[in-house]
Scaffold this active site. Structure first.
Site, PDB file in Angstrom:
ATOM      1  N   GLN A 189       0.854  -1.168  -0.087  1.00 57.25           N
ATOM      2  CA  GLN A 189      -0.098   0.045  -0.097  1.00 57.25           C
ATOM      3  C   GLN A 189       0.831   1.209  -0.097  1.00 57.25           C
ATOM      4  O   GLN A 189       0.472   2.320  -0.149  1.00 57.25           O
ATOM      5  CB  GLN A 189      -0.969   0.141   1.252  1.00 57.25           C
ATOM      6  CG  GLN A 189      -1.929  -1.084   1.451  1.00 57.25           C
ATOM      7  CD  GLN A 189      -2.290  -1.119   2.865  1.00 57.25           C
ATOM      8  OE1 GLN A 189      -3.347  -0.758   2.967  1.00 57.25           O
ATOM      9  NE2 GLN A 189      -1.689  -1.867   3.760  1.00 57.25           N
ATOM     10  N   ASN A 190       2.152   0.981   0.147  1.00 59.36           N
ATOM     11  CA  ASN A 190       3.268   2.105   0.207  1.00 59.36           C
ATOM     12  C   ASN A 190       3.452   2.927  -1.248  1.00 59.36           C
ATOM     13  O   ASN A 190       3.323   2.050  -1.946  1.00 59.36           O
ATOM     14  CB  ASN A 190       4.293   1.757   0.816  1.00 59.36           C
ATOM     15  CG  ASN A 190       4.078   1.498   2.304  1.00 59.36           C
ATOM     16  OD1 ASN A 190       3.005   1.705   3.112  1.00 59.36           O
ATOM     17  ND2 ASN A 190       4.988   0.912   3.289  1.00 59.36           N
ATOM     18  N   HIS A 230      -1.312   1.394  -4.384  1.00 60.07           N
ATOM     19  CA  HIS A 230      -1.625   3.045  -4.157  1.00 60.07           C
ATOM     20  C   HIS A 230      -0.542   3.699  -5.307  1.00 60.07           C
ATOM     21  O   HIS A 230      -0.418   4.937  -4.764  1.00 60.07           O
ATOM     22  CB  HIS A 230      -1.820   3.286  -2.765  1.00 60.07           C
ATOM     23  CG  HIS A 230      -2.832   2.794  -2.005  1.00 60.07           C
ATOM     24  ND1 HIS A 230      -2.721   2.688  -0.661  1.00 60.07           N
ATOM     25  CD2 HIS A 230      -3.873   2.071  -2.580  1.00 60.07           C
ATOM     26  CE1 HIS A 230      -4.040   2.067  -0.263  1.00 60.07           C
ATOM     27  NE2 HIS A 230      -4.636   1.885  -1.322  1.00 60.07           N
ATOM     28  N   CYS A 275       1.308  13.450 -16.245  1.00 56.21           N
ATOM     29  CA  CYS A 275       0.357  14.509 -16.727  1.00 56.21           C
ATOM     30  C   CYS A 275      -0.844  13.804 -17.043  1.00 56.21           C
ATOM     31  O   CYS A 275      -0.615  12.839 -18.170  1.00 56.21           O
ATOM     32  CB  CYS A 275       1.065  15.155 -18.021  1.00 56.21           C
ATOM     33  SG  CYS A 275      -0.102  16.184 -18.755  1.00 56.21           S
ATOM     34  N   CYS A 297      -1.563  13.870 -21.316  1.00 54.90           N
ATOM     35  CA  CYS A 297      -0.831  13.630 -22.413  1.00 54.90           C
ATOM     36  C   CYS A 297       0.135  12.176 -21.642  1.00 54.90           C
ATOM     37  O   CYS A 297       0.755  11.307 -22.521  1.00 54.90           O
ATOM     38  CB  CYS A 297       0.257  14.354 -22.988  1.00 54.90           C
ATOM     39  SG  CYS A 297       1.507  14.731 -21.954  1.00 54.90           S
ATOM     40  N   CYS A 341       4.077  21.826 -13.779  1.00 49.99           N
ATOM     41  CA  CYS A 341       3.239  21.609 -14.965  1.00 49.99           C
ATOM     42  C   CYS A 341       4.088  20.822 -16.313  1.00 49.99           C
ATOM     43  O   CYS A 341       5.249  20.788 -16.326  1.00 49.99           O
ATOM     44  CB  CYS A 341       2.891  23.032 -15.772  1.00 49.99           C
ATOM     45  SG  CYS A 341       1.856  23.883 -14.582  1.00 49.99           S
ATOM     46  N   THR A 351       0.414  -2.814   8.902  1.00 54.10           N
ATOM     47  CA  THR A 351      -0.699  -2.173   8.204  1.00 54.10           C
ATOM     48  C   THR A 351      -1.975  -2.096   9.299  1.00 54.10           C
ATOM     49  O   THR A 351      -2.235  -3.371  10.102  1.00 54.10           O
ATOM     50  CB  THR A 351      -1.271  -2.628   6.970  1.00 54.10           C
ATOM     51  OG1 THR A 351      -2.341  -1.779   6.694  1.00 54.10           O
ATOM     52  CG2 THR A 351      -1.246  -4.046   6.783  1.00 54.10           C
ATOM     53  N   ALA A 393       8.911  -4.019  12.605  1.00 50.75           N
ATOM     54  CA  ALA A 393       8.935  -4.819  11.473  1.00 50.75           C
ATOM     55  C   ALA A 393      10.387  -5.550  11.154  1.00 50.75           C
ATOM     56  O   ALA A 393      10.652  -6.487  10.868  1.00 50.75           O
ATOM     57  CB  ALA A 393       8.353  -4.105  10.289  1.00 50.75           C
TER      58      ALA A 393
HETATM   59  P1  NAD Z   1      -1.682   3.466   8.821  1.00 44.76           P
HETATM   60  O1  NAD Z   1      -0.625   4.648   8.990  1.00 44.76           O
HETATM   61  O2  NAD Z   1      -2.982   3.378   8.912  1.00 44.76           O
HETATM   62  O3  NAD Z   1      -0.842   2.169   9.854  1.00 44.76           O
HETATM   63  C1  NAD Z   1       0.304   2.123  10.241  1.00 44.76           C
HETATM   64  C2  NAD Z   1       0.275   0.512  10.963  1.00 44.76           C
HETATM   65  O4  NAD Z   1       1.666   0.231  11.032  1.00 44.76           O
HETATM   66  C3  NAD Z   1      -0.363   0.511  12.321  1.00 44.76           C
HETATM   67  O5  NAD Z   1      -1.132  -0.630  12.282  1.00 44.76           O
HETATM   68  C4  NAD Z   1       0.910   0.358  13.311  1.00 44.76           C
HETATM   69  O6  NAD Z   1       0.509  -0.216  14.344  1.00 44.76           O
HETATM   70  C5  NAD Z   1       2.001  -0.248  12.543  1.00 44.76           C
HETATM   71  N1  NAD Z   1       3.436  -0.030  12.995  1.00 44.76           N
HETATM   72  C6  NAD Z   1       3.779   1.466  13.026  1.00 44.76           C
HETATM   73  N2  NAD Z   1       5.391   1.207  13.212  1.00 44.76           N
HETATM   74  C7  NAD Z   1       5.599  -0.057  13.066  1.00 44.76           C
HETATM   75  C8  NAD Z   1       6.832  -0.593  13.182  1.00 44.76           C
HETATM   76  N3  NAD Z   1       8.069  -0.177  13.253  1.00 44.76           N
HETATM   77  N4  NAD Z   1       6.866  -1.938  12.679  1.00 44.76           N
HETATM   78  C9  NAD Z   1       5.753  -2.670  12.315  1.00 44.76           C
HETATM   79  N5  NAD Z   1       4.432  -1.871  12.584  1.00 44.76           N
HETATM   80  C10 NAD Z   1       4.443  -0.782  12.690  1.00 44.76           C
HETATM   81  O7  NAD Z   1      -0.839   2.677   7.622  1.00 44.76           O
HETATM   82  P2  NAD Z   1      -1.784   1.677   6.625  1.00 44.76           P
HETATM   83  O8  NAD Z   1      -2.423   0.732   7.351  1.00 44.76           O
HETATM   84  O9  NAD Z   1      -0.607   1.228   5.639  1.00 44.76           O
HETATM   85  O10 NAD Z   1      -2.631   2.749   5.875  1.00 44.76           O
HETATM   86  C11 NAD Z   1      -2.467   3.989   5.297  1.00 44.76           C
HETATM   87  C12 NAD Z   1      -2.342   4.483   4.098  1.00 44.76           C
HETATM   88  O11 NAD Z   1      -1.601   5.179   3.993  1.00 44.76           O
HETATM   89  C13 NAD Z   1      -1.992   3.394   3.014  1.00 44.76           C
HETATM   90  O12 NAD Z   1      -2.875   3.435   1.913  1.00 44.76           O
HETATM   91  C14 NAD Z   1      -0.525   3.787   2.439  1.00 44.76           C
HETATM   92  O13 NAD Z   1      -0.865   4.200   1.012  1.00 44.76           O
HETATM   93  C15 NAD Z   1      -0.290   5.181   2.890  1.00 44.76           C
HETATM   94  N6  NAD Z   1       0.924   5.757   3.630  1.00 44.76           N
HETATM   95  C16 NAD Z   1       2.044   5.048   3.028  1.00 44.76           C
HETATM   96  C17 NAD Z   1       3.358   5.429   3.386  1.00 44.76           C
HETATM   97  C18 NAD Z   1       4.170   4.985   2.850  1.00 44.76           C
HETATM   98  O14 NAD Z   1       4.468   4.931   1.611  1.00 44.76           O
HETATM   99  N7  NAD Z   1       5.464   4.790   3.601  1.00 44.76           N
HETATM  100  C19 NAD Z   1       3.159   6.346   4.739  1.00 44.76           C
HETATM  101  C20 NAD Z   1       1.888   6.827   5.194  1.00 44.76           C
HETATM  102  C21 NAD Z   1       0.941   6.426   4.698  1.00 44.76           C
END
Ligand code: NAD
Length: 248
Positions: free
Chosen positions: A101-102, A119, A127, A130, A147, A189, A233
């Site tokens: 999702q990141n 995502h 753009c 185009c 732009c 997540t 993690a």
């Molecule tokens: P979220 O922000 O809703 O939740 C983060 C989750 O990570 C929580 O469950 C939390 O307990 C857990 N967490 C925090 N620190 C941790 C660690 N060190 N190790 C393991 N787990 C840990 O995020 P989400 O559920 O991914 O959903 C949010 C949306 O936000 C997604 O759609 C994503 O695209 C976007 N997002 C992305 C980024 C990124 O690209 N890094 C950053 C912020 C939000």
């Protein structure tokens, strides 16, 4: 925890089609805060900057926040041990794909190859007129909004805004791999953002075992998770990797 870790390592070793499903938590130790929670990005920024309608009617305002969050800040982050372990497991054929999702590009930077970005990705600008794609360094982010050089249309970061659909290829591939997975490792997540959140649930419905790594319980923990490993993690994945390394 130690016995549980060994058990999980054995389950991983026996799997044939494991995928990872990752969220903002995997990148927290790279210095990128999650969206939610007291330290989350939404405690500092207004989420409306990522609302599609707001972006179209107020591109400069949206871009001021977008630049700060995703380019000044995200741009300097580096993959951590958790991203690297997943990339190594793929290289050793233990992991089939990462569904993420990141939007921070850190799985790619760590060396993962089969990645489905549910995502999109912040490290591309597009753009919508185009379809020309730019890297952040190819545009002047000191003159907002940026732009398109072809037609002057405001560029949009190539990630999914609120009110926008999921990229079709990533959506279809994520579902395909989830349905074929015998094991899903969910990392960092909340499982609150739909439709992404259904990926592990869909795998479970098709018989997959679910391992979850999170510092806190999530929407999945008491519903579909078979093995919950509580902790950061990078630490948990490193410990699992140490148990697995002699055998893979
Ligand atoms: P979220 O922000 O809703 O939740 C983060 C989750 O990570 C929580 O469950 C939390 O307990 C857990 N967490 C925090 N620190 C941790 C660690 N060190 N190790 C393991 N787990 C840990 O995020 P989400 O559920 O991914 O959903 C949010 C949306 O936000 C997604 O759609 C994503 O695209 C976007 N997002 C992305 C980024 C990124 O690209 N890094 C950053 C912020 C939000």
């Amino acid at each position: 925890m130690k016995n549980n870790l060994q058990k999980v390592a054995d389950v991983i070793l026996a799997s044939k089609s494991m995928i990872a499903f990752t969220g903002a938590g995997i990148s927290v130790e790279s210095g990128i805060p999650p969206f939610r929670g007291p330290e989350g990005l939404w405690s500092k920024y207004d989420p409306k900057c990522l609302d599609l309608d707001y972006f179209h009617s107020n591109p400069k305002d949206s871009w001021i926040a977008i630049k700060e969050i995703f380019y000044d800040f995200f741009g300097t982050a580096k993959p951590n041990k958790a991203h690297k372990v997943l990339a190594e497991w793929e290289q050793k054929s233990l992991l089939k794909a990462v569904v993420t999702q990141n939007i921070d590009n850190l799985h790619q930077q760590a060396g993962s190859k089969t990645i489905f970005e549910f995502h999109g990705n912040s490290q591309k600008l597009i753009c919508k007129e185009c379809n020309r794609v730019y890297l952040p360094e190819e545009v002047n982010l000191n003159d907002l909004p940026p732009c398109c050089k072809n037609d002057g249309v405001v560029l949009k970061p190539d990630f999914v805004f609120f009110g926008e659909g999921i990229p079709e290829k990533a959506y279809n591939n994520s579902l395909l791999f989830a349905r074929n997975a015998d094991l899903v490792i969910i990392v960092g997540t909340t499982g609150e953002v739909m439709p992404a959140a259904m990926i592990p649930t869909e795998a479970k419905r098709n018989g997959a075992t679910i391992i979850e790594i999170n510092t806190e319980e999530s929407n999945y923990t008491n519903r579909i998770t078979d093995f919950f490993l509580q902790g950061k993690a990078s630490e948990i994945l490193e410990q699992l990797d140490e148990l697995l390394s002699p055998k893979i």
